[in-house]
Structure formats: structure tokens, C-alpha cells
Design a protein around this motif. Structure first.
Motif, mmCIF file in Angstrom:
data_model
loop_
_atom_site.group_PDB
_atom_site.id
_atom_site.type_symbol
_atom_site.label_atom_id
_atom_site.label_comp_id
_atom_site.label_asym_id
_atom_site.label_seq_id
_atom_site.Cartn_x
_atom_site.Cartn_y
_atom_site.Cartn_z
ATOM 1 N N THR A 153 28.433 25.456 -2.854
ATOM 2 C CA THR A 153 27.601 26.012 -1.789
ATOM 3 C C THR A 153 27.234 24.993 -0.709
ATOM 4 O O THR A 153 26.501 25.321 0.226
ATOM 5 C CB THR A 153 26.303 26.592 -2.394
ATOM 6 O OG1 THR A 153 25.652 25.575 -3.186
ATOM 7 C CG2 THR A 153 26.614 27.784 -3.283
ATOM 8 N N SER A 154 27.713 23.763 -0.830
ATOM 9 C CA SER A 154 27.405 22.737 0.170
ATOM 10 C C SER A 154 28.052 23.083 1.504
ATOM 11 O O SER A 154 29.155 23.651 1.545
ATOM 12 C CB SER A 154 27.900 21.367 -0.301
ATOM 13 O OG SER A 154 27.275 20.984 -1.511
ATOM 14 N N VAL A 212 20.673 15.286 9.358
ATOM 15 C CA VAL A 212 22.006 15.877 9.496
ATOM 16 C C VAL A 212 22.484 16.512 8.191
ATOM 17 O O VAL A 212 23.091 17.582 8.187
ATOM 18 C CB VAL A 212 23.018 14.805 9.960
ATOM 19 C CG1 VAL A 212 24.428 15.366 9.954
ATOM 20 C CG2 VAL A 212 22.649 14.305 11.356
ATOM 21 N N LEU A 213 22.189 15.868 7.071
ATOM 22 C CA LEU A 213 22.679 16.348 5.770
ATOM 23 C C LEU A 213 21.564 16.986 4.947
ATOM 24 O O LEU A 213 21.646 17.024 3.716
ATOM 25 C CB LEU A 213 23.295 15.180 4.998
ATOM 26 C CG LEU A 213 24.471 14.481 5.694
ATOM 27 C CD1 LEU A 213 24.938 13.288 4.870
ATOM 28 C CD2 LEU A 213 25.624 15.456 5.914
ATOM 29 N N HIS A 214 20.549 17.494 5.612
ATOM 30 C CA HIS A 214 19.380 18.049 4.916
ATOM 31 C C HIS A 214 19.762 19.134 3.917
ATOM 32 O O HIS A 214 19.325 19.129 2.751
ATOM 33 C CB HIS A 214 18.390 18.597 5.952
ATOM 34 C CG HIS A 214 17.212 19.288 5.341
ATOM 35 N ND1 HIS A 214 17.201 20.641 5.071
ATOM 36 C CD2 HIS A 214 16.016 18.803 4.912
ATOM 37 C CE1 HIS A 214 16.043 20.968 4.521
ATOM 38 N NE2 HIS A 214 15.312 19.880 4.415
ATOM 39 N N ILE A 219 20.636 21.040 -1.659
ATOM 40 C CA ILE A 219 21.470 21.697 -2.666
ATOM 41 C C ILE A 219 21.738 20.756 -3.833
ATOM 42 O O ILE A 219 21.680 21.146 -5.012
ATOM 43 C CB ILE A 219 22.795 22.168 -2.036
ATOM 44 C CG1 ILE A 219 22.536 23.320 -1.057
ATOM 45 C CG2 ILE A 219 23.795 22.597 -3.114
ATOM 46 C CD1 ILE A 219 23.746 23.722 -0.243
ATOM 47 N N MET A 220 22.033 19.484 -3.530
ATOM 48 C CA MET A 220 22.294 18.498 -4.577
ATOM 49 C C MET A 220 21.075 18.322 -5.479
ATOM 50 O O MET A 220 21.193 18.269 -6.712
ATOM 51 C CB MET A 220 22.690 17.158 -3.950
ATOM 52 C CG MET A 220 22.956 16.060 -4.968
ATOM 53 S SD MET A 220 23.463 14.486 -4.201
ATOM 54 C CE MET A 220 21.945 14.033 -3.340
ATOM 55 N N LYS A 221 19.891 18.243 -4.889
ATOM 56 C CA LYS A 221 18.675 18.076 -5.671
ATOM 57 C C LYS A 221 18.436 19.273 -6.587
ATOM 58 O O LYS A 221 18.067 19.115 -7.752
ATOM 59 C CB LYS A 221 17.477 17.881 -4.741
ATOM 60 C CG LYS A 221 17.443 16.530 -4.047
ATOM 61 C CD LYS A 221 16.186 16.405 -3.190
ATOM 62 C CE LYS A 221 16.103 15.035 -2.541
ATOM 63 N NZ LYS A 221 14.878 14.888 -1.700
ATOM 64 N N GLU A 222 18.661 20.461 -6.046
ATOM 65 C CA GLU A 222 18.445 21.665 -6.842
ATOM 66 C C GLU A 222 19.425 21.734 -8.004
ATOM 67 O O GLU A 222 19.046 22.054 -9.137
ATOM 68 C CB GLU A 222 18.597 22.908 -5.957
ATOM 69 C CG GLU A 222 17.478 23.055 -4.933
ATOM 70 C CD GLU A 222 17.702 24.216 -3.990
ATOM 71 O OE1 GLU A 222 18.833 24.778 -4.000
ATOM 72 O OE2 GLU A 222 16.778 24.560 -3.238
#
Length: 235
Positions: A153-154, A212-214, A219-222
Motif C-alpha cells: 500500500t506504499s 515528502v515521505l509522510h 504505513i511502515m509504522k503501522e
């Protein structure tokens, strides 16, 4: 015993100051100094900040030896006191010398000289490859080294970095490499299509990267929280 305790506390504070002059935070310095002297707790992840820094390693060697020999010294001193009697001037002389060193190191002028000396030693005698990552990349509190994981989903998934961020050349951030399984990709980074499972190492201005990569970072943290994995960004 009280004199011995005073000497130990003074030595701890002396080395806390010395570690701080190498760039280590005071709370980390104090814990690691006590760990080194007592031989307990030094297996924490923070110990890498000591092991990966050549000057801190030299200080750590002294602390380990001091911790080992100081116990033997106190046992010997107690035995001598009980058998023959130990002169007060010898005890207070040793304690006074250590406290004097501590007092000298508290002077700002002395700390500036030592900090300059440590920095000069690093530049003259230490190869860049021997330095810890933080000292090489994170020169300023606004710098960030981000290990970004790509998920299905990134926003970066299934497209190149150049397609996702066509204005990347004007941004204060660069992709250092892409890790895909056991393969490290170092060429044509911005033209390589990204897939789920890719790992990107990105370096640049903290504010720019987080803006920029917020979405990808969120998503990575989740995902990592779901799998109870540690978060990769290095503050």
C-alpha cells in the motif's frame, strides 16, 4: 568506605564529562560509565555508541580495568587498615586528587580544550570507515537517516522514485541504496521500479524527508506495529 565511595562517584562524573565531550548524551554517558565499571548492563543497544567510537573505546578500556582493580584495592586497603592502620593523609590524599581532577574538568575552558583535542585526534588518526554511522551522516540535528520499508500500500510501490517524485533533484534528500532480499542495488536508483519488500536507505534534511515521505513512513509504522517490529527511522 565513605572515602572509597566518594572516589568512585568522582571517577564516574569525570568519565561522564569525557564521554559528553565526544558527543554522547549525559544520560547515556552516566549509564554506560556505571555499566563499564561494574561489568553489568553493558549489553544494551546503547553500548554500540561506545564500541563504534575509537576514542570512547579507549576510555571504556580504562573504566573496565579500573572497575576490576578498584575492588581489589579496597579489599587490600581494608585489610591493611585492620592489621596496621592506614594513615589518614594517604586516604584523603587519594580522594583529594580525584576530586581535584573532577573540579578541573568542570571548567568550561578545560572542556573546550579537551573537545578540540578529541576532534583533532579523530580527524588525524581515524579512518572514515571506522566512525559510527551517526558521526558520519548525522552532523546536524536536522539530518536524518531513514531505513524505509516498502509495502503493497506504499505510495512508492510499483513505480520508480523518479515517477513518484519527479522533482526529487531539487529536494534535500538522496537515496543511498535499495536492498531487495540479499541484493544491494546501488546504480540507477531513481529509475528502478520499487516492489513490496524493498528496503530504501534515505539520507537528507529531516523536515524534507518527513514531509515528502509522510504517507510511506506512516504505513511502515503501522505495519511494523502490527508485527511488533522496531521502527527504523534514526532520529
Amino acid at each position: 568506605m565513605f572515602i572509597y565511595l566518594a572516589i568512585i562517584l568522582a571517577v564516574i562524573e569525570i568519565f561522564v564529562i569525557l564521554f559528553r565531550l565526544t558527543g554522547l548524551k549525559v544520560e547515556v554517558s552516566r549509564f554506560q560509565v556505571i555499566s563499564l565499571m561494574t561489568g553489568t548492563g553493558f549489553t544494551t543497544g546503547e553500548s554500540e555508541l561506545i564500541l563504534g567510537h575509537p576514542i570512547r573505546r579507549k576510555l571504556a578500556i580504562f573504566l573496565i580495568l579500573f572497575g576490576a582493580f578498584s575492588l581489589a584495592v579496597i579489599v587490600s586497603s581494608i585489610s591493611q587498615f585492620l592489621s596496621e592502620g592506614l594513615q589518614a593523609k594517604e586516604i584523603f590524599g587519594s580522594a583529594g586528587a580525584v576530586i581535584l581532577v573532577f573540579g578541573v574538568l568542570k571548567l568550561k575552558s578545560v572542556r573546550r580544550v579537551l573537545a578540540a583535542f578529541f576532534n583533532r585526534e579523530m580527524k588525524q588518526n581515524i579512518e572514515l570507515a571506522d566512525l559510527p554511522v551517526r558521526d558520519v551522516f548525522l552532523k546536524d540535528k536536522e539530518d536524518l537517516l531513514l531505513h524505509l520499508s516498502i509495502y503493497e500500500t506504499s505510495s512508492l510501490a510499483h513505480q520508480t522514485f523518479q515517477e513518484a517524485l519527479p522533482n526529487h533533484e531539487g529536494l534535500e534528500m538522496v537515496v543511498l541504496f535499495i536492498q531487495r532480499g540479499d541484493i544491494i542495488i546501488r546504480t540507477h536508483l531513481y529509475q528502478t521500479k520499487l516492489h513490496e519488500g524493498d528496503q530504501l536507505l534515505i539520507y537528507g534534511a529531516k523536515e524534507v524527508i518527513l514531509k515528502v515521505l509522510h504517507d510511506d513512513i506512516l504505513i511502515m509504522k503501522e505495519k511494523q506495529k502490527e508485527h511488533e517490529l522496531p521502527v527504523n527511522p534514526i532520529p
